[in-house]
Design a protein around this motif. Structure first.
Motif, mmCIF file in Angstrom:
data_model
loop_
_atom_site.group_PDB
_atom_site.id
_atom_site.type_symbol
_atom_site.label_atom_id
_atom_site.label_comp_id
_atom_site.label_asym_id
_atom_site.label_seq_id
_atom_site.Cartn_x
_atom_site.Cartn_y
_atom_site.Cartn_z
ATOM 1 N N LYS A 1 0.796 -1.119 0.022
ATOM 2 C CA LYS A 1 0.073 0.152 0.100
ATOM 3 C C LYS A 1 0.974 1.335 0.003
ATOM 4 O O LYS A 1 0.704 2.172 -0.688
ATOM 5 C CB LYS A 1 -0.958 -0.006 1.130
ATOM 6 N N THR B 1 3.890 1.439 -0.934
ATOM 7 C CA THR B 1 4.606 1.622 -1.879
ATOM 8 C C THR B 1 3.869 2.249 -3.112
ATOM 9 O O THR B 1 4.300 3.090 -3.898
ATOM 10 C CB THR B 1 5.203 0.020 -2.412
ATOM 11 N N HIS C 1 5.797 -3.750 -7.437
ATOM 12 C CA HIS C 1 6.119 -2.845 -6.671
ATOM 13 C C HIS C 1 5.164 -1.623 -6.950
ATOM 14 O O HIS C 1 5.336 -0.586 -7.041
ATOM 15 C CB HIS C 1 7.574 -2.254 -6.806
#
Ligand SMILES: Nc1nc2c(ncn2[C@@H]2O[C@H](COP(=O)(O)OP(=O)(O)OP(=O)(O)O)[C@@H](O)[C@H]2O)c(=O)[nH]1
Ligand SMILES: [Zn+2]
Length: 398
Positions: A49, A51, A245
């Protein structure tokens, strides 16, 4: 004020100016401040989250977004604890970042941060709120449906759930004792009943409008497909985006501008077959022809029974053995097509629901506009087939 007089039915000369209250509800000043959309970003501990939010705070996208992160994230450059204690009172500080966004980091649900954010109204167009990894989004979403307080200045655009592709299956199969305990603390009157134990991961997936299937780099293509199948068996209407990511291909339509609570025409019913891949939660879709316009109150009663009493009204001719009795609905959305040609939208998160007018949709000549009523239910214990749900609904509206 003069505009108020002109709008009034009474001729202006009859209006006693001294009797006009200085603060009128719905005044021009209030209307010039449109409500700000908010997306809730949920997902289990470590799913990505923060990230995602850091990515949005650093990318060039030309949007002014206010980002509220929870304090348990990775210690990145941007995420700093900005909730400071001043004379025993916690104060939320907002920090401007390079691309025009502002952010702060808080604990809990961030409602306090939202209040402090509204003092800066006008400096941002959109709000992203990261909930803590153990938060059940069903408890937060209805806050934005109230007509006073936060609900009058902010509206819910959608719920985005980050899923850790490497860990999600384990989390769905084996909820930890801690999360069982915490889910009960947060929602005491909510009885999960018998049947498979629901993990917080189930709650977060079942409430999602968008699922970001993250950490794709940590699994094989086969594992990724298995996870995708499992997720869409729980919630077959959420859009799924696979990321590494949390780098989503774009932000609009994926994280922002979801319109998950207003534009329901593009609800994806392609996977409406009932599935048993996940033993705990599934999605079903009731599809029926348009209903008489005067039956909307009946739909309201049906929803009250289903959502408030967890009782599916039994039509006279139903077979008792197939009738679901021990279920709970986490999320329900639907579109009612009425025989008079108008439509209504239904939205529910747990026991909070609303039926409201649908904005007219642009008609596309190639794609005839859908003419069926469609109601999607996501929850536990819905039973092996959609038939009892459809029969029950039909018995109310025909
Ligand atoms: N390999 C890999 N690591 C990732 C990916 N996305 C995030 N991470 C890492 O996973 C860790 C947790 O990411 P966060 O973004 O802090 O997760 P979160 O959901 O905010 O976590 P909490 O706030 O603690 O609930 C960090 O070390 C990230 O760098 C990914 O796609 N692949
Ligand atoms: Zn985080």
């Amino acid at each position: 004020m003069s505009a108020d007089f002109e709008d009034d039915d009474a001729p202006p000369e009859l209006v006693d100016v001294s009797a006009i209250p200085s603060e009128q509800p719905g005044s021009i000043e209030e209307e010039s401040q449109p409500r700000v959309p908010i997306t809730l970003v949920t997902g289990y501990l470590g799913a990505g989250k923060t990230t995602l939010l850091n990515y949005i705070l650093t990318e060039k996208h030309g949007k002014k977004i206010a980002v509220i992160m929870n304090e348990f994230g990775d210690s990145s450059d941007i995420e700093k604890p900005l909730t400071v204690n001043q004379g025993g009172q916690e104060v939320t500080e907002w920090m401007e970042v390079g691309n025009g966004c502002i952010c702060c980091s808080v604990k809990d649900t961030g409602v306090m941060a939202l209040e402090s954010l509204m003092e800066r109204r006008g400096t941002f167009d959109y709000i992203l709120l990261e909930t803590t990894g153990l938060a059940d989004p069903g408890n937060i979403a209805p806050v934005f449906w109230m007509d006073e307080g936060l609900g009058s200045s902010i509206y819910l655009d959608g719920i985005v759930t980050l899923v850790d592709a490497k860990n999600i299956v384990h989390l769905l199969d084996e909820p930890t004792p801690e999360e069982k305990a915490s889910s009960h603390n947060e929602d005491d009157e909510h009885d999960h009943g018998s049947g498979p134990v629901l993990s917080m991961a189930h709650m977060q997936v079942s409430h999602a409008d968008v699922i970001i299937l993250n950490k794709a780099d940590l699994v094989t293509a086969e594992e990724l497909e298995a996870v995708r199948d499992r997720i869409s068996a729980i919630n077959s209407v959420a859009k799924i985006h696979v990321t590494d990511h949390s780098r989503t291909p774009k932000i609009e339509g994926v994280v922002l501008d979801l319109h998950a609570y207003d534009h329901l025409d593009d609800l994806d019913f392609s996977k409406k077959g009932h599935s048993h891949i996940d033993p705990a939660i599934s999605t079903i879709a009731v599809v029926t022809p348009p209903i008489p316009a005067d039956k909307v109150p009946q739909v309201d009663s049906w929803l009250q029974s289903v959502l408030w009493e967890s009782t599916l009204p039994e039509p006279a001719n139903s077979s008792p053995e197939s009738h679901p009795t021990n279920f709970e609905i986490h999320r329900l959305k639907g579109i009612l097509r009425l025989e008079d040609g108008t439509s209504r939208i239904i939205q529910a998160v747990r026991d909070v629901f609303e039926i409201r007018d649908s904005e007219p949709t642009e008609t596309d000549d190639d794609k005839p506009s859908p003419v069926q009523c469609k109601i999607v239910l996501i929850g536990r214990g819905l039973g092996p087939t959609v038939d009892p749900w459809k029969d029950s609904f039909e018995s109310f509206v025909r």
